[in-house]
Design a protein around this motif. Sequence first.
Motif, PDB file in Angstrom:
ATOM      1  N   GLU A   1     -39.256  10.451 -56.437  1.00  0.00           N
ATOM      2  CA  GLU A   1     -39.219  10.143 -54.996  1.00  0.00           C
ATOM      3  C   GLU A   1     -39.655  11.324 -54.141  1.00  0.00           C
ATOM      4  N   ARG A   2     -39.736  12.496 -54.745  1.00  0.00           N
ATOM      5  CA  ARG A   2     -40.169  13.669 -53.968  1.00  0.00           C
ATOM      6  C   ARG A   2     -41.692  13.715 -53.815  1.00  0.00           C
TER       7      ARG A   2
ATOM      8  N   GLY B   1     -40.287   5.535 -58.012  1.00  0.00           N
ATOM      9  CA  GLY B   1     -40.258   5.594 -56.547  1.00  0.00           C
ATOM     10  C   GLY B   1     -41.224   6.601 -55.945  1.00  0.00           C
TER      11      GLY B   1
ATOM     12  N   ARG C   1     -44.602   7.812 -54.178  1.00  0.00           N
ATOM     13  CA  ARG C   1     -45.527   7.123 -53.273  1.00  0.00           C
ATOM     14  C   ARG C   1     -46.958   7.434 -53.666  1.00  0.00           C
TER      15      ARG C   1
END
Length: 418
Positions: free
Chosen positions: A49-50, A128, A130
């Motif tokens: 997610e980072r 997660g 991006r």
Amino acid sequence: MPDAGAVPTRPAVRAEPDTTDLTADVAVVGAGAAGLALADALARRGAGERVALLETPRADLRSPERTWCSWQDPASPALAGSVGAVWPHADVVGPGGARQRLDLPVPYVLVRSGDHARAVGARLAAAGARRLAVTVTGLRDSPDEPRAVVRGHDAEGRPVRVRARWVVDTRPPRLPPEVPPGRTRLLQHFRGWFVRTREDAFDPAAAVLMDFRPPQPPGEVAFGYVLPTSPREALVEYTGFSAAPLDGAGYDAALRAYAATAGLPPFDVVAVEQGVVPMTDEPLPRVVGPRTVRLGTAGGATRPSTGYTFAAALRQAEAVAGALVAGRPPVPPRAYRRRHLAMDSLLLRALVTGRVEGAAFLADLFARHPAERVVRFLDGATSPWEDLALMRTAPRGPMLATVAERALPRGLRRQPRG
Ligand SMILES: Cc1cc2nc3c(=O)[nH]c(=O)nc-3n(C[C@H](O)[C@H](O)[C@H](O)COP(=O)(O)OP(=O)(O)OC[C@H]3O[C@@H](n4cnc5c(N)ncnc54)[C@H](O)[C@@H]3O)c2cc1C
């Protein structure tokens, strides 16, 4: 982290009104070998997610699909779902046709970039991370600002801005048209045919790693290789190390000739890959701003004497991911040891000046050393003792002349042949 000053810093610019504005801990620019490896390594460490992974949607900028071969553990988590072929054995064929069978200490593994992108893509989605279809056009990284700013455009040309604590730039480096004084640049260039034969013709357990039977242009290196993926399918490539690539007709003629030399039965060409990899001792800085680093080819992962990049890019990515997760600055480690880079620099120079005949030199390495040592050398993993052993069999006169030349004023040095 030192500010190498290579990323221009500018005063803050107000965003255009329709700008998509995003924030990420780590912006990874480019989803090729290095960018995917880093995003994946972070995802596997629970830090997906980072990540914001930015890849250009522009076909003219995008790196074309390719196959990556390297010595790897095929069960490595970084390659899960990506391995296209594994060869426990490899043949090296000398200029006179002498064939040597190598039992490889670590298998030679083929990864197709498309398969790899899909496998890693699934892991990134699950973690997660991006993914943004953005062509990056600028980076702003100033010690006075808390985040670096990556600017670009999406597929519709709308501006996108990503503010990130760290930017890892993997876009292919732009080398200057003129080679800097004292440096050497050769191009490793190749075209490969994915062939299908009508009868069984290949041993899928053994790759032909290098076949030096193609004619050797003066001051250059040429070799073919055959990477079988089934008894009837293989990637057959012609590779040259020289100042300039061939044209399409030149590659096709070289490939036809090599296929005949290799004794291939009639075949259909089902796909083609082609590429150019600069082999150079020009410096490629890994740290280019307070929060911006370069990884992969851009971060020096291409071994100057061989063009191999993939394994080093993976190693760099794992180290950078480890640093990020541990809260350390993500400075990519040097892709190769200093002494290997020094050896490569000498070898490149000896090749371009014609002091060393590349094909004979490489074939001789395999003939005079255990396969394990040569493979470790090609992979940048040899110990000082192994390097010493390798150097002892190098053609002493030409190598010493190349070392001595470094002490001469530039005007007195031997010029590249060709
Ligand atoms: C045809 C070919 C075959 C090769 N085979 C091997 C091999 O077998 N073994 C080996 O070790 N090495 C091989 N190499 C060398 C090297 O491994 C590859 O070039 C590898 O892809 C380098 O990885 P990278 O991530 O540094 O660069 P790339 O894989 O080129 O990734 C850079 C990424 O940046 C993206 N990008 C570019 N501009 C922008 C922009 N403005 N904004 C956003 N994204 C952008 C590109 O689309 C690309 O996805 C090969 C090279 C080629 C060309």
